[in-house]
Write a protein that holds these residues in place. Structure first.
Motif, PDB file in Angstrom:
ATOM      1  N   LEU A 202       0.860  -1.218  -0.078  1.00  0.00           N
ATOM      2  CA  LEU A 202       0.100  -0.043   0.069  1.00  0.00           C
ATOM      3  C   LEU A 202       0.921   1.066  -0.012  1.00  0.00           C
ATOM      4  CD1 LEU A 202      -2.644  -1.272   2.550  1.00  0.00           C
ATOM      5  CD2 LEU A 202      -3.050  -0.538   0.032  1.00  0.00           C
ATOM      6  N   LYS A 203       1.792   1.243   0.886  1.00  0.00           N
ATOM      7  CA  LYS A 203       2.763   2.638   0.937  1.00  0.00           C
ATOM      8  C   LYS A 203       3.176   2.785  -0.401  1.00  0.00           C
ATOM      9  CE  LYS A 203       5.197   5.848   2.763  1.00  0.00           C
ATOM     10  NZ  LYS A 203       6.293   6.089   1.494  1.00  0.00           N
ATOM     11  N   GLU A 204       4.057   1.767  -1.234  1.00  0.00           N
ATOM     12  CA  GLU A 204       4.590   2.045  -2.329  1.00  0.00           C
ATOM     13  C   GLU A 204       3.479   2.443  -3.555  1.00  0.00           C
ATOM     14  OE1 GLU A 204       5.134  -0.127  -0.336  1.00  0.00           O
ATOM     15  OE2 GLU A 204       7.371  -0.799  -0.366  1.00  0.00           O
ATOM     16  N   THR A 205       2.234   1.701  -3.328  1.00  0.00           N
ATOM     17  CA  THR A 205       1.318   2.292  -4.497  1.00  0.00           C
ATOM     18  C   THR A 205       1.131   3.664  -4.098  1.00  0.00           C
ATOM     19  OG1 THR A 205       0.620  -0.073  -4.365  1.00  0.00           O
ATOM     20  CG2 THR A 205      -1.019   1.481  -5.336  1.00  0.00           C
ATOM     21  N   SER A 206       0.583   3.974  -2.976  1.00  0.00           N
ATOM     22  CA  SER A 206       0.228   5.425  -2.677  1.00  0.00           C
ATOM     23  C   SER A 206       1.395   6.439  -3.121  1.00  0.00           C
ATOM     24  CB  SER A 206       0.128   5.841  -1.286  1.00  0.00           C
ATOM     25  OG  SER A 206      -0.015   6.910  -0.832  1.00  0.00           O
ATOM     26  N   ASP A 207       2.621   6.018  -3.285  1.00  0.00           N
ATOM     27  CA  ASP A 207       3.774   6.963  -3.580  1.00  0.00           C
ATOM     28  C   ASP A 207       3.839   6.929  -5.188  1.00  0.00           C
ATOM     29  OD1 ASP A 207       4.672   7.367  -0.916  1.00  0.00           O
ATOM     30  OD2 ASP A 207       6.169   5.866  -1.024  1.00  0.00           O
ATOM     31  N   VAL A 208       3.334   5.845  -5.836  1.00  0.00           N
ATOM     32  CA  VAL A 208       3.420   5.802  -7.264  1.00  0.00           C
ATOM     33  C   VAL A 208       2.154   6.708  -7.613  1.00  0.00           C
ATOM     34  CG1 VAL A 208       2.745   4.207  -9.262  1.00  0.00           C
ATOM     35  CG2 VAL A 208       4.347   3.516  -7.536  1.00  0.00           C
ATOM     36  N   GLU A 308     -11.872  -6.837   1.050  1.00  0.00           N
ATOM     37  CA  GLU A 308     -11.560  -5.424   2.050  1.00  0.00           C
ATOM     38  C   GLU A 308      -9.816  -5.213   1.881  1.00  0.00           C
ATOM     39  OE1 GLU A 308     -12.136  -7.729   5.908  1.00  0.00           O
ATOM     40  OE2 GLU A 308     -14.168  -7.373   5.699  1.00  0.00           O
ATOM     41  N   ALA A 309      -9.107  -6.219   1.198  1.00  0.00           N
ATOM     42  CA  ALA A 309      -7.833  -5.558   0.817  1.00  0.00           C
ATOM     43  C   ALA A 309      -7.542  -4.972  -0.276  1.00  0.00           C
ATOM     44  CB  ALA A 309      -6.770  -6.966   0.653  1.00  0.00           C
ATOM     45  N   MET A 310      -8.527  -5.411  -1.466  1.00  0.00           N
ATOM     46  CA  MET A 310      -8.669  -4.540  -2.372  1.00  0.00           C
ATOM     47  C   MET A 310      -9.265  -3.193  -2.402  1.00  0.00           C
ATOM     48  SD  MET A 310      -9.682  -7.862  -5.239  1.00  0.00           S
ATOM     49  CE  MET A 310      -9.852  -6.705  -6.550  1.00  0.00           C
ATOM     50  N   LEU A 311     -10.069  -3.166  -1.349  1.00  0.00           N
ATOM     51  CA  LEU A 311     -10.842  -1.895  -1.144  1.00  0.00           C
ATOM     52  C   LEU A 311      -9.810  -0.834  -0.574  1.00  0.00           C
ATOM     53  CD1 LEU A 311     -14.121  -3.081   0.163  1.00  0.00           C
ATOM     54  CD2 LEU A 311     -13.718  -1.749  -1.688  1.00  0.00           C
ATOM     55  N   LEU A 316      -7.174   4.584  -1.946  1.00  0.00           N
ATOM     56  CA  LEU A 316      -6.045   5.223  -2.440  1.00  0.00           C
ATOM     57  C   LEU A 316      -6.158   5.895  -3.500  1.00  0.00           C
ATOM     58  CD1 LEU A 316      -3.002   2.885  -1.618  1.00  0.00           C
ATOM     59  CD2 LEU A 316      -3.688   4.703  -0.368  1.00  0.00           C
ATOM     60  N   GLY A 317      -7.234   5.470  -4.490  1.00  0.00           N
ATOM     61  CA  GLY A 317      -7.401   6.190  -5.892  1.00  0.00           C
ATOM     62  C   GLY A 317      -7.331   5.119  -7.072  1.00  0.00           C
TER      63      GLY A 317
END
Length: 361
Positions: A202-208, A308-311, A316-317
């Motif tokens: 999640l953290k890396e995806t948010s940064d991307v 729930e994990a996908m949500l 995040l967008g």
């Protein structure tokens, strides 16, 4: 809008735990029909039709599948430079009309220099991205221009270019792309509508997401985001993890190359080197033993746990999810029983929560 679900179809049944679904030369029309209808019945919005230098041609595969389905859309992988951009634009616009607006293009500029050489293209990777940017610029002009135009680029020169057929979708056929190199990001930020990323923590995806939004904003554009996962689901969490380990052993037995083939795959392997499990459900074991081939990051658990994990990514967008299994047709059907309904209902609830927050603000 609720989350969109994208699957992937191929032209023949795989013989092992399937990392790749594109498949080779044994085209089975019955299998394409079955596979496409399985996605439609399961609640998928569209399916990816992949591309490699030896695969069945994607527009033909999608056209056949579209003729045997009612609402399923098709994300066709397309490689700039193999055909002229003017021809590609007309082909996509024509397909758009005959299918009732059921087409998008996923732009790929070549996995490796060796693969491109098989098609007679000896350009470097960065040069291919520069050429692809011109290619997409021309396609968008062909789709939207009401008058003939000239084009004087580094790679393409046109005189009086025009197409009488325009896409059914407005303003044009949606353009997806993937990649994390400088050239890919520059091309996508300027010309593409959806950035397709591999499943990362999640953290890396948010940064991307944050980084690419800034890049696209420089061109006055607001991009959308797609992410790829391999859900591994079962009635209980323990059964799901047992299933995941069996998949990992099947992949190990295939003795696949372990090195990454591009920068995005290397990011997945870097995450796998830190831990096989991230954010409770993200499992990188399949990626680690396969060189991160075939979008091989997985979410493991019961259908509700995986939804729930996908949500969390949806919050995040991420607006669409490309999901596929290792047993393609059966997993597609399984996803439709609980996972997809839970995800779509959950996404609607997230949307309602966001609307309420905006009203209160």
């Amino acid at each position: 809008m609720p989350a969109k679900l994208i699957g992937m179809i191929g032209v023949e049944p795989p013989s092992t735990s399937a990392l790749h679904i594109i498949a080779g030369g044994n085209i089975s029309p019955d299998y394409v029909t079955e596979f496409s209808r399985a996605h439609e019945d399961a609640g998928f919005d569209s399916v990816l039709v992949g591309y490699n230098t030896a695969s069945a041609e994607g527009f033909n595969v999608a056209a056949y599948a579209a003729a045997h389905t009612k609402n399923l859309a098709f994300l066709i992988a397309h490689r700039p430079g193999v055909v002229a951009p003017t021809f590609a634009a007309r082909a996509a616009a024509t397909f758009d009309h005959f299918s009732g607006g059921r087409i998008a293009l996923h732009i790929i500029s070549g996995l490796s220099d060796a693969e491109m050489a098989a098609e007679g293209d000896f350009s470097t990777k960065e040069l291919r991205y520069h050429r692809a940017a011109e290619y997409l610029d021309i396609m968008r002009k062909i789709w939207t221009s009401s008058e003939r135009f000239d084009y004087d680029g580094e790679f393409y020169k046109l005189k009086g270019a025009y197409s009488a057929v325009k896409p059914l979708q407005n303003p044009h056929v949606p353009l997806f792309f993937g990649g994390s190199s400088t050239g890919a990001l520059e091309m996508g930020a300027k010309h593409c509508d959806v950035y397709a990323v591999y499943g990362e923590p999640l953290k890396e995806t948010s940064d991307v997401i944050a980084d690419f939004r800034k890049r696209a904003a420089e061109f006055g554009r607001t991009p959308k985001f797609n992410i790829s996962f391999r859900p591994v689901i079962a009635d209980t969490e323990d059964e799901a993890w047992e299933k995941a380990l069996k998949i990992q052993n099947d992949l190990i037995a295939q003795n696949l190359p372990k090195e990454a083939r591009d920068r995005s795959a290397q990011r997945m392997l870097d995450a796998a080197s830190r831990s096989d499990i991230h954010d409770e459900r993200l499992w990188m074991g399949a990626a680690r033993v396969s060189g991160a081939r075939g979008n091989s990051s997985c979410l493991v658990g019961t259908p509700r746990q995986v939804a729930e994990a996908m949500l969390k990514y949806y919050r995040l967008g991420i607006e669409s999810f490309l999901i596929r299994g290792f047993d393609p047709v059966n997993d597609t059907k399984e996803f439709g029983k609980e996972l997809i309904p839970l995800l779509k209902e959950g996404a609607l609830q997230v949307d309602r929560e966001k609307s309420s927050e905006k009203v209160e603000a």
